[in-house]
Design an enzyme around this catalytic site. Structure first.
Site, PDB file in Angstrom:
ATOM      1  N   ARG A 188       0.825  -1.216   0.000  1.00  0.00           N
ATOM      2  CA  ARG A 188       0.000   0.000   0.000  1.00  0.00           C
ATOM      3  C   ARG A 188       0.853   1.256   0.000  1.00  0.00           C
ATOM      4  O   ARG A 188       0.551   2.230  -0.693  1.00  0.00           O
ATOM      5  CB  ARG A 188      -0.962  -0.028   1.184  1.00  0.00           C
ATOM      6  CG  ARG A 188      -2.121  -0.978   0.945  1.00  0.00           C
ATOM      7  CD  ARG A 188      -3.005  -1.193   2.143  1.00  0.00           C
ATOM      8  NE  ARG A 188      -4.154  -2.019   1.744  1.00  0.00           N
ATOM      9  CZ  ARG A 188      -5.049  -2.516   2.580  1.00  0.00           C
ATOM     10  NH1 ARG A 188      -4.930  -2.286   3.888  1.00  0.00           N
ATOM     11  NH2 ARG A 188      -6.056  -3.240   2.138  1.00  0.00           N
ATOM     12  N   TYR A 247      -6.146  -0.757  -6.947  1.00  0.00           N
ATOM     13  CA  TYR A 247      -5.585  -1.984  -6.378  1.00  0.00           C
ATOM     14  C   TYR A 247      -4.938  -1.790  -5.008  1.00  0.00           C
ATOM     15  O   TYR A 247      -4.764  -0.675  -4.539  1.00  0.00           O
ATOM     16  CB  TYR A 247      -4.674  -2.700  -7.350  1.00  0.00           C
ATOM     17  CG  TYR A 247      -3.427  -2.031  -7.867  1.00  0.00           C
ATOM     18  CD1 TYR A 247      -2.827  -2.534  -9.008  1.00  0.00           C
ATOM     19  CD2 TYR A 247      -2.836  -0.944  -7.243  1.00  0.00           C
ATOM     20  CE1 TYR A 247      -1.667  -1.965  -9.517  1.00  0.00           C
ATOM     21  CE2 TYR A 247      -1.679  -0.377  -7.743  1.00  0.00           C
ATOM     22  CZ  TYR A 247      -1.098  -0.885  -8.870  1.00  0.00           C
ATOM     23  OH  TYR A 247       0.044  -0.324  -9.351  1.00  0.00           O
ATOM     24  N   GLU A 248      -4.639  -2.954  -4.376  1.00  0.00           N
ATOM     25  CA  GLU A 248      -4.162  -3.033  -2.984  1.00  0.00           C
ATOM     26  C   GLU A 248      -5.144  -2.398  -2.010  1.00  0.00           C
ATOM     27  O   GLU A 248      -4.765  -1.754  -1.040  1.00  0.00           O
ATOM     28  CB  GLU A 248      -2.775  -2.396  -2.828  1.00  0.00           C
ATOM     29  CG  GLU A 248      -1.733  -2.862  -3.817  1.00  0.00           C
ATOM     30  CD  GLU A 248      -1.611  -4.373  -3.909  1.00  0.00           C
ATOM     31  OE1 GLU A 248      -2.073  -5.075  -2.998  1.00  0.00           O
ATOM     32  OE2 GLU A 248      -1.065  -4.859  -4.903  1.00  0.00           O
ATOM     33  N   GLY A 249      -6.425  -2.594  -2.255  1.00  0.00           N
ATOM     34  CA  GLY A 249      -7.467  -1.999  -1.427  1.00  0.00           C
ATOM     35  C   GLY A 249      -7.887  -0.682  -2.038  1.00  0.00           C
ATOM     36  O   GLY A 249      -7.130   0.288  -2.025  1.00  0.00           O
TER      37      GLY A 249
END
Length: 594
Positions: free
Chosen positions: A301, A441-443
């Site tokens: 993140r 992406y990545e949350g």
């Protein structure tokens, strides 16, 4: 063409993110400013001279899948080999496995430069670094001995396999299964999608970290385990053996980052091996895989936040160069019969200054997150806890605010170019296309905002956020105490933004305490932006005040003043939306359903 802003990166690391003080205090052993400067200079050279020239080729050629094998664009495999030979993959890796053990601060600075050169290139090593961290912290000594050194030095690359067709952000729906063989291994069956660098020609082995369920696992996320699944089996002597039962069945046709292979991965359909099932090894404890994966996710993140900064930096450089050359009309005060460079027009100058301020603000936020991670690692007791919680608080802001401004700045870059920005010839459109994935992406950024409000504001009873805001207050006081004409109006505007942040924080904390979850969730995304804008204004002032005698001081002070007087006022409107917006959103939801 992109040129790494090494001086500005160094300044932000040392004066805003606290690297200079940490070095003076001996927090990082014998690491000194001379070595830091040498590393940054060489990283900047490699990004500018080796990576950036291949970005257009990567975008136009893209990655190609044929007979289950992926070929990357011309020159990219050699680029990767040159990159790992320079030792860059192991910059922060554990020294006992071939890494250099340097601070995260240096890693994120280098990541910015790799991704500014070519986002599609920088994405791949990011996941390897995350895999190294997850394996180092959670795997058995046997797995570490077999896999870590090759991953640390970059001879092998790692992946992160979470998403499935029915399980995106909600991993409760995950179906990939792992069946114990009885000898300590497991056979993995399932399909994973959107797997970055799941198959490629950079390295001769790829180490997949895969989330899957055991047969007797509890439902939901409490029943997910993490497994290490190599593309090729590895012998006790480190040699590669037979192909494991995993392969890439397709590549996504994407809006951007074309050179980065985004793969659909099939585990255990019998394509390879004596019987179906990709052989994997458990990392960590059974049914505790999500906690292990989040070691990798949190690393990723922050790295994705750096991608937002990287795109913003490249877009700003490109727009600034174009604005100096392109002539149109006559700006106020222009003399002569020729047309003015568009940089002289107030609206174009406003766009360019907005781009610079947002980029530098996001850079400072991300570097400050890295500082907190480093300080937590080298501290003990309550000090380590305080730094760790600060890193947890800043991480969703670093990821979401930075990738949002990556999109915003890239879009402004197209606008500065005018019609030339909308066609592919200038490369401005490519940056906008590449930037679009990072908020997803990545949350997704909405999930980051929820994490910030629901999980991070309550840390230490609210003391963590209070201390960070107090740092911003100290920045405002320093601007006021300077009495410098370059900072006219900065302290007053910073005071107002900080008051808005405190008001929004108090409102959301009360909503959470009273169980008004809808109110808190409705205000989460505007709150994250409010936080990011306040941090931007405060940190730019901090950086400008740090070296007032430097040749660049005047420019930094002007940028800080611009941010405070032109960007920070948005916090007032954001506060109003946070406090009063929930009821209107609830009322409007019925219209969406009709």
């Amino acid at each position: 063409m992109y040129r790494a802003p090494v001086d500005e990166i160094s300044h932000t690391l040392k004066t805003v993110a606290g690297l200079r003080k940490a070095l003076e205090d001996g927090r990082f052993g014998d690491l000194g400013e001379d070595l830091v400067d040498a590393i940054l200079t060489e990283a900047g050279r490699f990004a500018s001279d080796e990576i950036a020239p291949l970005n257009e080729i990567g975008d136009t050629e893209g990655a190609v899948l044929e007979d289950g094998e992926v070929t990357t664009p011309k020159g990219w495999r050699k680029l990767y080999r040159d990159w790992i030979e320079g030792g860059w993959n192991g910059l922060t890796g554990p020294e006992e496995y071939g890494g250099q053990g340097l601070p995260t601060l240096l890693s994120v600075a280098a990541l910015e430069m790799w991704n500014s050169g070519a986002l599609a290139f920088g994405i791949g090593p990011t996941l390897t670094m995350g895999a190294v961290e997850a394996i180092e912290k959670h795997a058995t000594d046997e797995l570490k001995a077999k896999y870590l050194e090759k991953l640390v030095i970059g001879d092998w690359m790692g992946t992160m396999n979470l998403t499935e067709p029915q399980a995106g952000s909600d991993l409760n729906a995950l179906k990939t299964r792992a069946e114990p063989v009885g000898d300590g291994t497991y056979r993995i069956f399932g399909q994973k999608i959107y797997i970055t660098y799941g198959e490629h020609d950079f390295t001769d082995n790829i180490i997949h970290l895969v989330l899957a369920r055991l047969p007797d696992a509890p439902a939901g996320t409490r029943g997910i385990s993490l497994f290490l699944v190599p593309k090729f089996h590895v012998g006790d002597d480190g040699s590669l053996g037979e192909r494991n039962d995993v392969f890439c069945s397709g590549l996504e046709h994407k809006l951007g980052i074309h050179a980065s292979p985004t793969c659909t991965m099939i585990y255990g359909d019998g394509k390879f091996g004596d019987e179906p099932g990709a052989i994997g090894w458990l990392i960590g404890e059974e049914n505790k895989g999500l906690a292990c994966m989040f070691t990798m996710m949190n690393n990723a993140r922050l790295a994705v936040g750096m991608q937002g900064v990287a795109i913003a930096e490249t877009a700003t450089q490109k727009a600034l160069a174009y604005a100096k050359e392109r002539t149109q009309g006559r700006a106020p005060g222009h003399t002569g019969e020729d047309m003015s460079p568009i940089i002289e027009h107030p609206d174009v100058a406003r766009m360019l200054m907005t781009m610079k301020a947002l980029t530098q603000g996001a850079r400072a936020i991300c570097y400050s997150c890295a500082e907190a991670l480093d300080m937590a690692r080298v501290s003990e007791g309550e000090e380590a806890k305080a730094w760790s919680e600060r890193a947890s608080l800043i991480t969703p802001i670093a990821k979401a605010f930075s990738t949002d401004i990556g999109m915003e700045v890239a879009s402004l870059g197209v606008q500065v170019h005018g019609g030339m920005g909308f066609i592919e010839e200038t490369g401005a459109a490519r940056l906008l296309r590449d930037a679009r994935i990072a908020p997803i992406y990545e949350g997704t950024n909405g999930i980051q905002a929820i994490d910030l409000v629901m999980r991070k504001l309550p840390l230490s009873g609210g003391e963590t956020v209070t201390k960070l805001v107090a740092d911003f207050r100290a920045d405002a006081e320093a601007a006021r105490a300077s009495n410098a004409p370059e900072f006219e109006g900065v302290a007053k505007r910073l005071d107002a933004a900080i008051a808005d942040l405190e008001g929004a924080t108090a409102y959301l904390q009360k909503a959470i305490a009273e169980g008004r979850q809808t109110d808190a969730l409705s205000g989460a995304t505007p709150y994250l932006r409010l936080f990011g804008l306040t941090a931007t204004a405060a940190m730019l002032a901090r950086g400008a005040l740090a070296d007032m005698d430097a040749p660049e001081a005047g420019g930094r002070a002007a940028l800080a003043r611009f941010a405070a007087l032109n960007l920070a006022p948005e916090t007032t409107g954001l506060l109003a939306g946070i406090v009063t917006g929930a009821s209107s959103l609830e009322a409007a939801k019925s219209a969406l359903a009709s």
